[in-house]
Write an enzyme that holds these catalytic residues in place. Structure first.
Site, short mmCIF file in Angstrom:
data_model
loop_
_atom_site.label_atom_id
_atom_site.label_comp_id
_atom_site.label_asym_id
_atom_site.label_seq_id
_atom_site.Cartn_x
_atom_site.Cartn_y
_atom_site.Cartn_z
N ASP A 111 4.09 5.94 7.73
CA ASP A 111 4.83 5.27 6.65
C ASP A 111 4.54 5.85 5.27
OD1 ASP A 111 2.28 4.26 7.00
OD2 ASP A 111 2.90 2.18 7.27
N HIS A 143 -4.81 -3.88 9.99
CA HIS A 143 -4.88 -5.04 9.09
C HIS A 143 -5.62 -6.23 9.73
CE1 HIS A 143 -2.33 -3.09 6.22
NE2 HIS A 143 -1.30 -3.04 7.03
N ASP A 166 -2.61 5.83 7.18
CA ASP A 166 -1.42 4.99 7.04
C ASP A 166 -1.17 4.78 5.53
OD1 ASP A 166 0.10 2.71 8.90
OD2 ASP A 166 -0.19 2.04 6.84
N HIS A 188 -0.58 2.10 4.07
CA HIS A 188 -1.23 0.85 3.67
C HIS A 188 -2.75 0.94 3.85
CE1 HIS A 188 2.87 -0.33 5.06
NE2 HIS A 188 2.84 -1.03 3.93
ZN LIG Z 1 1.31 0.89 7.27
#
Ligand SMILES: [Zn+2]
Length: 355
Positions: free
Chosen positions: A253, A127, A164, A166
């Site tokens: 995740d 991120h 991931d 995200h």
């Molecule tokens: Zn993540």
């Protein structure tokens, strides 16, 4: 004989986010314990590699001086960089050790001393943008490795595959105008989860147009549909791009029991994803593959997902069995439509056809 490297140091535990933060040192402790208990370390002859602290100048490959200064300053006493991204007095140094470990893994793979490597590091990175630390991430480990391979090793085509749950908004941003790094992310649809980005029509721009690829999956997708969607899009693109190196941003995740995500992968699914990417690396770039740990927060399941992933890297069967997960028909038919639209958007750039 070349083999799989594991980059790890107990120093990574010194990035102290507090005992209730999802991204905490207990994640790494649990993964290392599972590797030992499954005796994968001996059976797969994994090579344990110590990280070396990165020269902070190298952070400038992708980050601004202002961000580096901000993280260093926050780490003096320990402070917040955004509402959920926290530092402790060791965080700046731990982050440099993490990136240093990732660079070392890349160097060892480039030199043929390792076939591939998995970096059990924290803090995570995908991120982090040029100017912002966010979403538990301080510096962008995967992006820095890609930049190192371009600038210091002379490579011209690096593929980053990110699985991931995200979207890796930071990695996407950093290479949005570059074709020397192809960013491919499969993630939960940004309309239903942090950070909100990662739509399939974000394809890159300028020189990089067509070299940013997003596969955003709806909540409820299990192993069957995930692997189907991935195998429809990723292999033809990798074949056409012909990467010289694959960097993997791996988060656990997307597991069905994760607290933050709503995808439904099993530990078996994680094995299959890793196996697919390992095979692509062998087919297209002499096996060169370095993975960096991103997220994954369920302390009971991330060790199983991690051990299975590392087993796939080492060419071993999965040490942990978990029944494969299935997707409801309504979600599956949504994904069928999604794949048609994605292929249409990407067909000017890649050999993807709707049949
Ligand atoms: Zn993540």
């Amino acid at each position: 004989m070349p083999s799989t490297g594991i980059i790890y140091s107990r120093a990574f535990l010194k990035h102290d986010t507090g005992k209730d933060h999802p991204e905490r040192g207990a994640r790494l402790i649990a993964i290392v314990k599972a590797l030992k208990e499954s005796s994968l370390i001996e059976r797969a002859e994994l090579k344990l590699v110590k990280p070396i602290r990165l020269d902070p100048e190298k952070l400038l490959y992708v980050h601004s001086p202002a961000l580096i200064e901000k993280v260093e300053k926050a780490s003096v006493k320990g402070g917040y960089l955004d509402s959920d991204t926290v530092t402790s007095p060791d965080s700046f140094n731990v982050a440099l050790l993490a990136v240093g470990g990732v660079f070392r893994a890349g160097d060892l793979v480039m030199d043929g001393k390792l076939t591939n490597a998995f970096c059990l590091i924290r803090p995570p990175g995908h991120h982090a943008t040029r100017d912002e630390a966010m979403g538990f991430c301080l510096f962008n480990n995967a992006a820095l490795l890609a930049a190192h391979l371009l600038k210091d090793k002379g490579l011209r085509r690096v593929l980053i595959v990110d699985w991931d749950v995200h979207h890796g908004n930071g990695t996407q941003d950093l290479f949005y105008q570059s074709r020397e790094v192809l960013y491919f992310s499969v993630h939960q649809d940004g309309r239903t989860i942090y950070p909100g980005t990662g739509s399939f029509d974000e394809v890159g721009e300028g020189e990089g147009e067509g070299f940013n690829i997003n596969l955003p999956l709806p909540p409820g997708v299990g192993d069957d549909v995930y692997l189907y969607a991935l195998s429809e899009i990723l292999p033809p693109i990798v074949e056409a791009y012909a990467p010289e190196f694959i960097v993997a941003s791996v988060g656990f995740d997307a597991h069905r029991q994760d607290q933050l995500g709503a995808l439904k992968l099993s530990a078996q699914g994680y094995y299959e994803i890793a196996k697919l990417v390992v095979e692509l690396a062998h087919r297209h770039c002499s096996g060169r593959l370095v993975a960096v740990l991103e997220g994954g927060y369920n302390l009971k399941y991330i060790p199983k997902c991690a051990a299975n992933t590392i087993a796939a890297f080492a060419g071993h069967p999965p040490p942990f069995r978990e029944a494969a997960t299935h997707t409801q028909p309504s979600v599956k038919s949504y994904v069928d439509g999604l794949l048609r639209r994605i292929k249409t958007v990407l067909s000017p750039y890649w050999p993807l056809k709707n049949d």
